[in-house]
Design a protein around this motif. Structure first.
Motif, short mmCIF file in Angstrom:
data_model
loop_
_atom_site.label_atom_id
_atom_site.label_comp_id
_atom_site.label_asym_id
_atom_site.label_seq_id
_atom_site.Cartn_x
_atom_site.Cartn_y
_atom_site.Cartn_z
N GLN A 125 0.85 -1.18 0.00
CA GLN A 125 0.00 0.00 0.00
C GLN A 125 0.89 1.24 0.00
OE1 GLN A 125 -2.85 0.25 3.20
NE2 GLN A 125 -3.54 2.26 2.57
N THR A 126 0.69 2.11 -0.99
CA THR A 126 1.45 3.36 -1.08
C THR A 126 0.72 4.43 -0.28
OG1 THR A 126 2.20 2.74 -3.29
CG2 THR A 126 2.46 5.05 -2.65
N LEU A 127 1.43 5.02 0.69
CA LEU A 127 0.85 6.05 1.55
C LEU A 127 1.16 7.45 1.02
CD1 LEU A 127 1.87 4.49 4.98
CD2 LEU A 127 -0.33 4.29 3.79
N ALA A 128 2.36 7.62 0.45
CA ALA A 128 2.78 8.92 -0.10
C ALA A 128 3.90 8.65 -1.09
CB ALA A 128 3.26 9.86 1.00
N SER A 129 4.10 9.58 -2.01
CA SER A 129 5.13 9.42 -3.03
C SER A 129 5.75 10.78 -3.32
CB SER A 129 4.50 8.83 -4.29
OG SER A 129 5.50 8.53 -5.24
N GLU A 130 7.08 10.82 -3.42
CA GLU A 130 7.77 12.09 -3.68
C GLU A 130 8.95 11.85 -4.63
OE1 GLU A 130 10.24 15.59 -1.30
OE2 GLU A 130 9.31 13.98 -0.17
N VAL A 131 9.01 12.64 -5.71
CA VAL A 131 10.15 12.57 -6.62
C VAL A 131 11.33 13.24 -5.93
CG1 VAL A 131 11.09 13.30 -8.84
CG2 VAL A 131 8.73 12.47 -8.69
N LYS A 132 12.45 12.52 -5.81
CA LYS A 132 13.64 13.04 -5.13
C LYS A 132 14.67 13.57 -6.12
CE LYS A 132 12.65 11.99 -0.81
NZ LYS A 132 12.65 12.97 0.27
N TYR A 133 14.66 13.05 -7.35
CA TYR A 133 15.66 13.44 -8.34
C TYR A 133 15.14 13.06 -9.72
CZ TYR A 133 19.84 13.30 -11.24
OH TYR A 133 20.73 13.51 -12.26
N GLN A 134 15.47 13.87 -10.72
CA GLN A 134 15.19 13.47 -12.09
C GLN A 134 16.13 14.18 -13.04
OE1 GLN A 134 11.27 14.35 -13.63
NE2 GLN A 134 11.00 15.98 -12.12
#
Length: 192
Positions: free
Chosen positions: A17-26
């Motif tokens: 289960q995904t609670l939160a998601s954040e892009v850290k680098y791209q």
């Protein structure tokens, strides 16, 4: 003889289960995100995922005499030299065959009149969503090599059987190359 999965396996059930998601680098090639998750046991944790902005493409060119071409180059992340099948990336929205044809031409100068998709694979599915495709390219015509600016490539034409021996004794270690060469050998053997 085809085997089915055990009856108790529900391949559609996602125990994460995904609670939160954040892009850290791209950058233009990858995106790295960190997800806060509940794992299958119910514990909280984090999961790092590398999302690829291209499909991985590998090509096993084979001529009428049973020869193939390997591409050699120094691989920065490994800090070592690597012999591989011709390969590269194709934009996610572009047809994978079209991208594979471009890669073969750029890296080897070869064009092929006959293309067979022989593999779909995931390159490291515990950390990345990268999807790869491998093609067998036949009825070859030689042209000019068109390497990219970042590539310092060496070409090696050799019997496919020798490339298979290199896989078996760990002189070829790239996953797409290993899978592609072994599958190409099986496809060609089945035709004989």
């Amino acid at each position: 003889m085809s085997q089915s999965l055990p009856p108790s396996v529900d391949t559609n059930h996602n125990p994460w289960q995904t609670l939160a998601s954040e892009v850290k680098y791209q950058n233009p090639w990858i995106s790295v995100r960190e997800d806060a998750v509940l794992n299958p046991g119910g514990g909280r944790g984090i999961y790092g995922v590398v999302t690829m902005k291209n499909k991985a493409l590998g090509i096993v060119p084979v001529d009428a005499e049973g020869n193939t071409w390997l591409v050699g180059q120094y691989r920065y992340p490994l800090n070592e030299y690597s012999w591989e099948i011709p390969m590269g990336g194709g934009p996610v929205g572009l047809d994978v065959l079209e991208s594979a044809q471009r890669e073969l031409r750029e890296e080897t100068g070869l064009t092929a009149a006959r293309w067979t998709r022989i593999a779909r694979l995931h390159t490291s599915n515990s950390v990345t969503d990268e999807e790869g495709f491998v093609f067998l390219a036949e009825d070859l015509t030689m042209g000019e090599v068109e390497p990219e600016e970042t590539e310092d490539l060496r070409l090696w034409k050799l019997p496919l059987a020798n490339a298979i021996r290199m896989v078996m004794d760990d002189r070829i270690t790239d996953g797409v190359s290993v899978a592609g060469l072994l599958k190409a050998e099986k496809v060609l053997a089945a035709r004989a």
